[in-house]
Design a protein around this motif. Sequence first.
Motif, PDB file in Angstrom:
ATOM      1  N   LYS A 189      39.452  58.537  67.547  1.00  0.00           N
ATOM      2  CA  LYS A 189      40.415  58.564  68.611  1.00  0.00           C
ATOM      3  C   LYS A 189      40.960  57.260  68.422  1.00  0.00           C
ATOM      4  CE  LYS A 189      36.828  56.439  71.268  1.00  0.00           C
ATOM      5  NZ  LYS A 189      37.079  55.111  71.338  1.00  0.00           N
ATOM      6  N   VAL A 190      42.204  56.904  69.204  1.00  0.00           N
ATOM      7  CA  VAL A 190      43.049  55.886  69.198  1.00  0.00           C
ATOM      8  C   VAL A 190      41.997  54.665  69.361  1.00  0.00           C
ATOM      9  CG1 VAL A 190      44.904  54.345  70.160  1.00  0.00           C
ATOM     10  CG2 VAL A 190      44.985  56.667  69.667  1.00  0.00           C
ATOM     11  N   GLY A 191      42.000  53.409  68.527  1.00  0.00           N
ATOM     12  CA  GLY A 191      41.510  52.374  68.562  1.00  0.00           C
ATOM     13  C   GLY A 191      40.182  52.241  67.703  1.00  0.00           C
ATOM     14  N   ASP A 192      39.638  53.470  67.274  1.00  0.00           N
ATOM     15  CA  ASP A 192      38.212  53.426  66.624  1.00  0.00           C
ATOM     16  C   ASP A 192      38.208  53.104  65.474  1.00  0.00           C
ATOM     17  OD1 ASP A 192      35.620  54.182  66.506  1.00  0.00           O
ATOM     18  OD2 ASP A 192      35.921  56.438  65.991  1.00  0.00           O
ATOM     19  N   TYR A 193      37.243  52.743  64.798  1.00  0.00           N
ATOM     20  CA  TYR A 193      36.993  52.337  63.284  1.00  0.00           C
ATOM     21  C   TYR A 193      37.117  53.803  62.751  1.00  0.00           C
ATOM     22  CZ  TYR A 193      34.560  47.813  64.057  1.00  0.00           C
ATOM     23  OH  TYR A 193      34.381  46.543  64.375  1.00  0.00           O
ATOM     24  N   ALA A 194      37.436  53.652  61.439  1.00  0.00           N
ATOM     25  CA  ALA A 194      37.849  54.845  60.489  1.00  0.00           C
ATOM     26  C   ALA A 194      36.377  55.456  60.536  1.00  0.00           C
ATOM     27  CB  ALA A 194      38.429  54.271  59.195  1.00  0.00           C
ATOM     28  N   THR A 195      36.636  56.838  60.207  1.00  0.00           N
ATOM     29  CA  THR A 195      35.725  57.640  59.603  1.00  0.00           C
ATOM     30  C   THR A 195      35.514  57.558  58.131  1.00  0.00           C
ATOM     31  OG1 THR A 195      35.848  59.484  61.452  1.00  0.00           O
ATOM     32  CG2 THR A 195      34.792  60.255  59.451  1.00  0.00           C
ATOM     33  N   ALA A 196      36.962  57.209  57.557  1.00  0.00           N
ATOM     34  CA  ALA A 196      37.172  57.019  56.580  1.00  0.00           C
ATOM     35  C   ALA A 196      38.332  56.616  56.222  1.00  0.00           C
ATOM     36  CB  ALA A 196      36.690  58.117  55.309  1.00  0.00           C
ATOM     37  N   ALA A 197      38.836  55.781  55.373  1.00  0.00           N
ATOM     38  CA  ALA A 197      40.290  55.282  54.955  1.00  0.00           C
ATOM     39  C   ALA A 197      40.286  54.859  53.735  1.00  0.00           C
ATOM     40  CB  ALA A 197      40.608  54.106  56.018  1.00  0.00           C
ATOM     41  N   ALA A 198      41.833  55.125  53.371  1.00  0.00           N
ATOM     42  CA  ALA A 198      42.067  54.895  51.871  1.00  0.00           C
ATOM     43  C   ALA A 198      43.549  53.969  51.954  1.00  0.00           C
ATOM     44  CB  ALA A 198      41.932  55.874  50.878  1.00  0.00           C
ATOM     45  N   VAL A 214      43.548  51.279  44.155  1.00  0.00           N
ATOM     46  CA  VAL A 214      42.901  52.080  45.307  1.00  0.00           C
ATOM     47  C   VAL A 214      41.799  51.349  45.874  1.00  0.00           C
ATOM     48  CG1 VAL A 214      41.905  54.182  45.749  1.00  0.00           C
ATOM     49  CG2 VAL A 214      43.638  54.319  44.017  1.00  0.00           C
ATOM     50  N   ALA A 215      41.848  51.524  47.440  1.00  0.00           N
ATOM     51  CA  ALA A 215      40.604  50.863  48.070  1.00  0.00           C
ATOM     52  C   ALA A 215      40.254  51.661  49.150  1.00  0.00           C
ATOM     53  CB  ALA A 215      40.842  49.436  48.357  1.00  0.00           C
ATOM     54  N   LEU A 216      38.964  51.618  49.332  1.00  0.00           N
ATOM     55  CA  LEU A 216      38.409  52.611  50.523  1.00  0.00           C
ATOM     56  C   LEU A 216      37.832  51.869  51.737  1.00  0.00           C
ATOM     57  CD1 LEU A 216      36.472  54.994  48.166  1.00  0.00           C
ATOM     58  CD2 LEU A 216      38.720  55.153  49.217  1.00  0.00           C
ATOM     59  N   THR A 217      37.789  52.165  52.781  1.00  0.00           N
ATOM     60  CA  THR A 217      37.323  51.443  53.911  1.00  0.00           C
ATOM     61  C   THR A 217      36.360  52.376  54.880  1.00  0.00           C
ATOM     62  OG1 THR A 217      39.426  50.289  54.456  1.00  0.00           O
ATOM     63  CG2 THR A 217      38.188  50.491  56.375  1.00  0.00           C
ATOM     64  N   ASN A 218      35.256  51.546  55.310  1.00  0.00           N
ATOM     65  CA  ASN A 218      34.075  51.940  56.028  1.00  0.00           C
ATOM     66  C   ASN A 218      33.346  53.275  55.494  1.00  0.00           C
ATOM     67  OD1 ASN A 218      32.642  51.443  58.412  1.00  0.00           O
ATOM     68  ND2 ASN A 218      34.054  53.060  59.560  1.00  0.00           N
ATOM     69  N   VAL A 219      33.258  53.282  54.464  1.00  0.00           N
ATOM     70  CA  VAL A 219      32.418  54.120  53.524  1.00  0.00           C
ATOM     71  C   VAL A 219      31.178  53.612  52.522  1.00  0.00           C
ATOM     72  CG1 VAL A 219      33.853  56.239  53.532  1.00  0.00           C
ATOM     73  CG2 VAL A 219      34.245  54.670  51.780  1.00  0.00           C
ATOM     74  N   ASP A 221      28.752  49.556  52.871  1.00  0.00           N
ATOM     75  CA  ASP A 221      28.375  48.258  53.645  1.00  0.00           C
ATOM     76  C   ASP A 221      29.475  47.267  53.526  1.00  0.00           C
ATOM     77  OD1 ASP A 221      27.588  47.714  51.283  1.00  0.00           O
ATOM     78  OD2 ASP A 221      25.631  46.812  51.994  1.00  0.00           O
ATOM     79  N   THR A 222      30.443  47.483  52.430  1.00  0.00           N
ATOM     80  CA  THR A 222      31.529  46.350  52.301  1.00  0.00           C
ATOM     81  C   THR A 222      32.833  47.328  51.981  1.00  0.00           C
ATOM     82  OG1 THR A 222      31.236  46.701  49.834  1.00  0.00           O
ATOM     83  CG2 THR A 222      30.125  44.782  50.929  1.00  0.00           C
ATOM     84  N   PRO A 223      33.784  46.934  52.088  1.00  0.00           N
ATOM     85  CA  PRO A 223      34.916  47.710  51.540  1.00  0.00           C
ATOM     86  C   PRO A 223      34.981  47.694  50.125  1.00  0.00           C
ATOM     87  CG  PRO A 223      35.677  45.254  51.831  1.00  0.00           C
ATOM     88  CD  PRO A 223      34.277  45.547  52.260  1.00  0.00           C
ATOM     89  N   LEU A 224      35.716  48.898  49.475  1.00  0.00           N
ATOM     90  CA  LEU A 224      35.444  49.199  48.217  1.00  0.00           C
ATOM     91  C   LEU A 224      36.750  49.357  47.267  1.00  0.00           C
ATOM     92  CD1 LEU A 224      32.982  52.209  48.691  1.00  0.00           C
ATOM     93  CD2 LEU A 224      32.240  50.057  48.064  1.00  0.00           C
ATOM     94  N   TYR A 225      36.836  48.338  46.172  1.00  0.00           N
ATOM     95  CA  TYR A 225      37.961  48.614  45.513  1.00  0.00           C
ATOM     96  C   TYR A 225      37.501  49.537  44.356  1.00  0.00           C
ATOM     97  CZ  TYR A 225      41.157  47.657  41.700  1.00  0.00           C
ATOM     98  OH  TYR A 225      42.310  47.700  40.720  1.00  0.00           O
ATOM     99  N   ALA A 226      38.432  50.617  44.206  1.00  0.00           N
ATOM    100  CA  ALA A 226      37.906  51.908  43.261  1.00  0.00           C
ATOM    101  C   ALA A 226      38.774  51.649  42.127  1.00  0.00           C
ATOM    102  CB  ALA A 226      38.651  52.955  43.936  1.00  0.00           C
ATOM    103  N   ALA A 227      38.000  50.766  41.314  1.00  0.00           N
ATOM    104  CA  ALA A 227      38.489  50.199  40.011  1.00  0.00           C
ATOM    105  C   ALA A 227      38.530  51.457  39.047  1.00  0.00           C
ATOM    106  CB  ALA A 227      37.776  49.166  39.326  1.00  0.00           C
ATOM    107  N   ASP A 228      37.551  52.415  38.868  1.00  0.00           N
ATOM    108  CA  ASP A 228      37.618  53.242  37.936  1.00  0.00           C
ATOM    109  C   ASP A 228      38.928  54.292  38.376  1.00  0.00           C
ATOM    110  OD1 ASP A 228      35.709  52.274  36.199  1.00  0.00           O
ATOM    111  OD2 ASP A 228      34.229  53.622  37.196  1.00  0.00           O
ATOM    112  N   ALA A 229      38.821  54.775  39.757  1.00  0.00           N
ATOM    113  CA  ALA A 229      39.946  55.625  40.198  1.00  0.00           C
ATOM    114  C   ALA A 229      41.437  54.977  39.856  1.00  0.00           C
ATOM    115  CB  ALA A 229      39.754  55.736  41.469  1.00  0.00           C
TER     116      ALA A 229
END
Length: 288
Positions: A189-198, A214-219, A221-229
Amino acid sequence: MIPGEFTYHRPSSVAEAVAILASHGDEARPLSGGHSLIPMMKLRMAAPEHLVDLAGIADLKGITEDSATITIGCMTTQHELIHSDLLAGKLPIIRETSLLIADPQIRYMGTLGGNVANGDPGNDMPGLMQCLNATYVLTGPDGDRDVAARDFYEAAYFTALAPEEILTSVKIPVPPAGHGYAYEKLKRKVGDYATAAAAVVLSMNAGTVASCSVALTNVADTPLYAADASAILTGSTLDEGTIARAVAAAEAITDPASDGRGPAEYRTKMAGIMMQRALARASGRAGA
């Protein structure tokens, strides 16, 4: 829902704020917009004895450009990020991401520094800053030190920031002209944290990906920089097989919790889908 007792400080300079933090150590916390810290204090998940309000420090606000780097003060609000002509021209993904954070009332007060500094894995800006290869300027008793956003996050709510330091500004290298960008966020819903984001930022040269991040959010316990991708996509023509390999590499580094947003397996797959959508929009914008 009432915080414990604390002593309130409102310094007028960075030096004064750092001195207060240094004198009280772990018993003190800096306050920027307050949308992360105050709820934690109400729930007694945080109980600082000294609260150091940074709102009175004028030097911590503003957006400037020097050569190929944009510097944003930590007390710059999401509302100010959205309405910055400089960012709209050079880093439009920041505006796009800010518009997906919470609601207008929160964006009027919520700051970039507060969003990136406290290590909340659900916040949107940390992953974006990793995607943009940003550098955080941390100011303490011994002066400034720079820490890359990709090295800053250690675990949920644990970062490289020392108790006596303040994250005073964020430095972001300007992507090449004509770059493509997108931030895709799935939320209930509006205002919620991401289920997943990129977040995706890329540049193209004659149909080939010249650079990609490429980086990922809320998947995790830290944000993820997707270096291999990012590496898999760089040099490619964004053919279907390469995209599939890159998405699989990004999904492989996730470790989401099963919660009200869905089971872990679902959230991992949604991270891949958000990445695919962001990649499609970013490549469509590249050179446009």
